[in-house]
Design a protein around this motif. Structure first.
Motif, PDB file in Angstrom:
ATOM      1  N   VAL A 229       0.977  -1.178  -0.001  1.00  0.00           N
ATOM      2  CA  VAL A 229      -0.040   0.096   0.073  1.00  0.00           C
ATOM      3  C   VAL A 229       0.855   1.203  -0.092  1.00  0.00           C
ATOM      4  N   SER A 230       1.878   1.181   0.838  1.00  0.00           N
ATOM      5  CA  SER A 230       2.757   2.450   1.085  1.00  0.00           C
ATOM      6  C   SER A 230       3.384   2.374  -0.410  1.00  0.00           C
ATOM      7  N   LEU A 231       3.768   1.582  -0.949  1.00  0.00           N
ATOM      8  CA  LEU A 231       4.597   1.446  -2.166  1.00  0.00           C
ATOM      9  C   LEU A 231       3.777   2.197  -3.476  1.00  0.00           C
ATOM     10  N   ALA A 232       2.210   1.866  -3.406  1.00  0.00           N
ATOM     11  CA  ALA A 232       1.601   2.312  -4.486  1.00  0.00           C
ATOM     12  C   ALA A 232       1.142   3.735  -4.115  1.00  0.00           C
ATOM     13  N   LEU A 233       1.192   4.201  -2.818  1.00  0.00           N
ATOM     14  CA  LEU A 233       0.497   5.569  -2.564  1.00  0.00           C
ATOM     15  C   LEU A 233       1.678   6.286  -2.452  1.00  0.00           C
ATOM     16  N   PHE A 234       2.781   6.141  -2.015  1.00  0.00           N
ATOM     17  CA  PHE A 234       3.775   7.130  -1.400  1.00  0.00           C
ATOM     18  C   PHE A 234       5.202   6.779  -2.099  1.00  0.00           C
ATOM     19  N   GLY A 235       5.253   5.731  -2.696  1.00  0.00           N
ATOM     20  CA  GLY A 235       6.699   5.696  -3.393  1.00  0.00           C
ATOM     21  C   GLY A 235       7.905   4.819  -2.725  1.00  0.00           C
ATOM     22  N   THR A 241      10.386   2.203   4.792  1.00  0.00           N
ATOM     23  CA  THR A 241      10.175   2.859   6.145  1.00  0.00           C
ATOM     24  C   THR A 241       9.014   2.213   6.978  1.00  0.00           C
ATOM     25  N   MET A 242       7.995   2.423   6.416  1.00  0.00           N
ATOM     26  CA  MET A 242       6.861   1.929   7.050  1.00  0.00           C
ATOM     27  C   MET A 242       6.608   0.449   7.272  1.00  0.00           C
ATOM     28  N   ALA A 304      11.649  10.021   6.062  1.00  0.00           N
ATOM     29  CA  ALA A 304      10.628  10.683   6.994  1.00  0.00           C
ATOM     30  C   ALA A 304       9.304  10.185   6.541  1.00  0.00           C
ATOM     31  N   LEU A 305       8.380  10.310   7.854  1.00  0.00           N
ATOM     32  CA  LEU A 305       6.991  10.028   7.687  1.00  0.00           C
ATOM     33  C   LEU A 305       5.921  10.959   8.121  1.00  0.00           C
ATOM     34  N   THR A 306       4.994  11.008   7.802  1.00  0.00           N
ATOM     35  CA  THR A 306       3.923  11.988   8.140  1.00  0.00           C
ATOM     36  C   THR A 306       3.443  11.771   9.308  1.00  0.00           C
ATOM     37  N   VAL A 307       2.597  12.480   9.874  1.00  0.00           N
ATOM     38  CA  VAL A 307       1.951  11.965  11.118  1.00  0.00           C
ATOM     39  C   VAL A 307       0.824  10.940  10.831  1.00  0.00           C
ATOM     40  N   TRP A 308       0.048  11.175   9.795  1.00  0.00           N
ATOM     41  CA  TRP A 308      -0.926  10.019   9.422  1.00  0.00           C
ATOM     42  C   TRP A 308      -0.227   8.682   9.075  1.00  0.00           C
ATOM     43  N   GLN A 309       1.117   8.719   8.324  1.00  0.00           N
ATOM     44  CA  GLN A 309       1.666   7.695   8.140  1.00  0.00           C
ATOM     45  C   GLN A 309       2.365   6.800   9.360  1.00  0.00           C
TER      46      GLN A 309
END
Length: 326
Positions: A229-235, A241-242, A304-309
């Motif tokens: 999911v993180s690969l598809a949405l955030f790269g 990291t996630m 770096a990750l966002t708060v929502w991540q």
């Protein structure tokens, strides 16, 4: 089992409620007339043995063991040594016992009090149960790491899903400290009501293997879901990291599942093992500290990750407790 006269042994046995009548008692001379094979079949008929010799005690122990029972033998004299040695658990007397008996015994009662045996059994079961929990925790965590790396390598031909430094961090920090805390777990309330288990079979019993496979697979699925999911949405950067933090936190939370295979996390109590709670909190804090420290962040290949991540990472990791409760 006594060297006393049969009438004396029967009277004491009936008074203690060990037997209901004299038919459940047998003497050593009567035992000599019974073959080993017949005695193994009839062993449950007798609960009192009178006028016995050392060889009779060994036969009694071996007959019970042949029926799949775990045997414990107590004694203090030299003539008790052979049967104490033959039993699964030989118990010698520390005060009245002879040196020969104490040397062959697995356990020596320092106070010669039979009630101490019960306390020793309870403590032994607690230690054994905690060792089993620690092994299940470590193998489930390592299984999740291996499966996740393998599946990503096969499906995506990627070998940077978890860096070697990240795997080392998981093994040194995430996995190590909960194991120590699990060793401090209290005995479960029904631990003395459970049937005894042979040590060589119980650690890797069917239930233990199923637990390791289930939770190892569950953590793998959670980690892979976060990765894809993180690969598809955030790269690519976020996708390395996630999953790392999800896997780390899921393993920490899994320590709560492993505390009991019979009771809910909430029934055992989140705060009943303060060492484990502090370990999990400390593990989360150390991971966040690594994220905040630029040199360590770079060494572990963390971005770096966002708060929502971060929220997504925590909620995904908590899923292992939900699955455990179900």
């Amino acid at each position: 089992i006594t060297g006393d006269h049969k009438d004396t042994a029967v009277a004491i046995g009936m008074e203690l409620g060990i037997i209901a009548d004299a038919s459940q008692a047998i003497t050593g001379s009567q035992l000599d007339e019974i073959s080993d094979e017949e005695f193994k079949k009839r062993i449950t008929e007798f609960s009192v043995y009178a006028r016995v010799q050392p060889e009779h005690k060994v036969r009694i122990v071996n007959a019970w063991k042949a029926n799949g029972m775990i045997t414990a033998m107590t004694g203090d004299g030299v003539n008790d040594a052979p049967s104490i040695k033959s039993a699964d658990i030989g118990i010698g007397m520390g005060i009245t016992g002879t040196d020969v008996t104490k040397n062959v015994a697995d356990m020596v009662l320092a106070d010669d009090n039979f009630a101490t045996i019960v306390s020793a059994v309870e403590e032994g079961r607690r230690i054994y149960a905690n060792m089993r929990k620690a092994i299940q925790f470590l193998l489930a965590s390592n299984l999740a790491e291996v499966l996740a790396i393998f599946i990503v390598a096969v499906l995506c031909c990627r070998f940077d899903f978890l860096l070697s430094a990240q795997v080392l961090w998981l093994n040194l920090v995430t996995d190590s400290f909960p194991v120590l805390a699990l060793g401090m777990e209290r005995a479960e309330p029904d631990i003395m009501e459970r049937k005894p288990k042979r040590a060589e079979k119980a650690v890797f019993s069917k239930e233990s293997v199923l637990s390791m496979c289930f939770f190892g697979g569950a953590i793998t699925v959670i980690t892979l879901a976060v990765f894809f999911v993180s690969l598809a949405l955030f790269g690519n950067a976020t996708a390395t990291t996630m999953p790392f933090f999800t896997l780390s936190f899921a393993e920490l939370f899994h320590a709560f599942n492993i505390r009991s295979d019979r009771q809910s996390v909430f029934r055992t109590g989140i705060f009943s093992n303060k060492a484990l709670l502090l370990t999990v909190i400390g593990g989360i804090a150390v991971n966040i500290a690594v994220y905040a420290a630029a040199p360590l962040k770079a060494a572990l290949g963390i971005y770096a990750l966002t708060v929502w991540q971060w929220v997504a990472v925590f909620m995904s990791a908590l899923g292992v407790i939900t699955l455990g409760e179900i």
